[in-house]
Structure formats: structure tokens, C-alpha cells
Design a protein around this motif. Structure first.
Motif, PDB file in Angstrom:
ATOM      1  N   ARG A   1       0.859  -1.170   0.000  1.00 47.44           N
ATOM      2  CA  ARG A   1       0.000   0.000   0.000  1.00 47.44           C
ATOM      3  C   ARG A   1       0.906   1.234   0.000  1.00 47.44           C
ATOM      4  O   ARG A   1       1.998   1.205   0.559  1.00 47.44           O
ATOM      5  CB  ARG A   1      -0.917  -0.028   1.222  1.00 47.44           C
TER       6      ARG A   1
ATOM      7  N   GLU B   1      -3.767   0.008  -3.657  1.00 51.83           N
ATOM      8  CA  GLU B   1      -4.284   1.045  -2.766  1.00 51.83           C
ATOM      9  C   GLU B   1      -3.214   2.107  -2.567  1.00 51.83           C
ATOM     10  O   GLU B   1      -2.085   1.794  -2.170  1.00 51.83           O
ATOM     11  CB  GLU B   1      -4.683   0.447  -1.419  1.00 51.83           C
TER      12      GLU B   1
ATOM     13  N   PHE C   1      -2.822   3.910   7.426  1.00 48.56           N
ATOM     14  CA  PHE C   1      -2.425   2.501   7.405  1.00 48.56           C
ATOM     15  C   PHE C   1      -1.818   1.995   8.710  1.00 48.56           C
ATOM     16  O   PHE C   1      -1.629   0.794   8.883  1.00 48.56           O
ATOM     17  CB  PHE C   1      -1.428   2.250   6.267  1.00 48.56           C
TER      18      PHE C   1
END
Length: 286
Positions: free
Chosen positions: A42, A66, A91
Motif C-alpha cells: 500500500r 491502494e 495505514f
């Protein structure tokens, strides 16, 4: 023929990890973003031109990844802090930092040309972006790696860091300083599971390169330095970043590497490379 850096790696070696990329809106940064996303990471993508990183984030999303786009000025501590905070807020972790943002000002009254004739402000601005920007981003991201499960930092440098590079001294000096920053910090944090690399991407035909080499000053002066570059695609350093971030080359922490070298072979020979203390900036006495 050199092996491809991604040879032998699992299809998604960075699954679940979070990567921060500076200068991520174009050129090498864009290629790195797509490669890291393809490897399962990510992403938090930073650049001064927010529309560019938004476009890259959208492309990552279309490919099933993402990514978050963020405005970033690597010379501004507050902007850098907000950039790293975006990763933590979204995150909850930071695993990989790619310090790719750079400057090589070949504009009129820029930093390319004989030292006595260039603009001192432009010279220092290149150093601010290339060196201070790398320092600030590393300074902000490193505590999260140390307090977490470790991490990987890839600093994009240049062959200009390790050889005389006349008429482009701001770029050369700042990149050489980043090489020294890399090996110095690598020694500080190797026992804490954080690994740093100084990666030369090779001659990639980016807007940054064109802004220096294709400028009037660049055509006058820099073609004397590297008259026949061997062009490589941006995907070459991007694959090298994935390889280094995967942990496959942790034995090479602190080293200067080039994307067109056989990185898997160097990783296999890491113990001998460390014993001989090579692939470093070193004073060699007569």
C-alpha cells in the motif's frame, strides 16, 4: 547479462507493507509506485504537484492496489511530518521509504555551469531538495520503523556521487552526501531491523534529466560530462527498489548500488562485500 532484480521473488513480496515515495508523480517515482503496488504494498505518494500524484494513485487503484496522494515539499519539515502522518493515520505503519524527489536546475540563472558563473541560490536549492529533503523524510519516517518491525529506506542517488561531475556540482555534491548519509544511518539502525541503500537508477530519460541536460546550459556543459548515456527504462530502478525493499538484499545495507548491476548476485556475496568494505565512499590511502 545481469539478472532481473525481481528474479526468484514471490509474486507479491511486499504484501501488507506500507511504502512512502517522494517525487512520486512522474518518471522514476511513478514507475516505483506501480512496481511497489504490483508487489503488494500500500502506498502514500508525495510530490509538490498534487494532480500528478493523484493521477498515479488513480492508476494504482485501477490496477487493484491502494494508494493515497499527498502534497509534499520535502524541504519543509511540516509538510514532511504531515506526509508521514498520512501513512500512520491511514495505514498505521511505515515499512518502506523511497527518497526519490530531486532537483537539478539547468534553467537560466540555474545551477548548471562553471561554479564561478552559476546562481548561488539555485545551487543551494538543489542541495536543499536532494540532501535536506532526504534527511527530513528519513528523520520523520525512521522512528516508526524502529518502533515497529523494521523497514527499508532506498535513497535514489546517481553515479555523479562517486566520480568527478564538473559543471553540475550541486547535484553531484548533494548526491554524494546522500550516499554518506545512507551508510552512516545504516550503521545506527542495522541492529533495529532497518536497512538503507543508496541506489543509482542509471540514465533514465525523465523530466528532471531533461530540465538539466536539455537546457541551454546543459547542452553547453553537461554533454561534455556524459556525452553518450546508456538509456534505461524507469522500470529498471523500479524493479531494483522492489528487490531491496523485499529484504532479499539486507546484507548489503548501507551500500551504494546501481540498478543495472546484478543485484541478486551481489546479495548472495554480501558477506564478502562487507568483509572487504566495498561499494562505499571511502578514502583509500596511497
Amino acid at each position: 547479462m545481469s539478472a532481473t532484480p525481481s528474479d526468484g521473488l514471490a509474486a507479491r513480496p511486499l504484501h501488507g507493507r506500507v511504502s512512502l515515495i517522494t517525487g512520486a508523480g512522474r518518471g522514476i517515482g511513478r514507475a516505483v509506485a506501480l512496481a511497489l503496488a504490483g508487489a503488494g504494498s500500500r502506498l502514500v505518494l508525495g510530490a509538490r504537484t498534487i494532480s500528478q500524484v493523484e493521477d498515479v494513485a488513480s492508476e494504482v487503484s485501477r490496477r487493484g492496489g491502494e494508494a493515497v496522494a499527498a502534497h509534499l515539499d520535502v524541504t519543509d519539515p511540516q509538510s514532511v511530518g504531515e506526509f508521514v502522518a498520512t501513512a500512520i493515520d491511514r495505514f498505521g505503519r511505515v515499512d518502506v521509504l523511497v527518497n526519490n524527489a530531486g532537483s537539478n536546475n539547468g534553467d537560466e540563472s540555474g545551477a548548471v555551469g562553471p561554479l564561478g558563473e552559476i546562481n548561488p541560490g539555485a545551487w543551494w536549492n538543489d542541495v536543499e531538495v536532494n540532501l535536506r529533503g532526504t534527511f527530513l523524510c528519513t528523520h520523520a519516517a525512521l522512528p516508526h520503523m524502529v518502533s515497529g518491525s523494521g523497514g527499508h529506506i532506498v535513497n535514489v542517488v546517481s553515479m555523479a556521487a562517486v566520480m568527478p561531475w564538473p559543471y553540475d556540482s550541486a547535484y553531484a555534491c548533494s548526491k554524494a552526501a546522500v550516499v554518506r548519509l545512507t551508510d552512516s544511518v545504516a550503521e545506527e539502525v542495522r541492529e533495529q531491523g532497518v536497512h538503507l541503500f543508496a541506489l543509482s537508477p542509471g540514465s533514465v530519460d525523465t523530466e528532471l534529466r531533461a530540465g538539466a541536460v536539455d537546457s541551454p546550459a546543459g547542452r553547453k556543459w553537461l554533454t561534455k560530462v556524459n556525452p553518450n548515456p546508456k538509456w534505461v527504462p524507469a522500470e529498471l530502478p523500479a524493479d531494483a527498489v522492489v528487490f531491496l525493499a523485499s529484504g532479499a538484499a539486507d546484507g548489503l545495507t548501507g551500500r551504494f548500488l546501481s540498478a543495472d548491476w546484478d543485484l541478486p548476485d551481489l546479495a548472495r556475496r554480501a558477506a564478502d562485500i562487507e568483509r572487504r568494505d566495498v561499494l562505499q565512499l571511502r578514502f583509500v590511502p596511497e
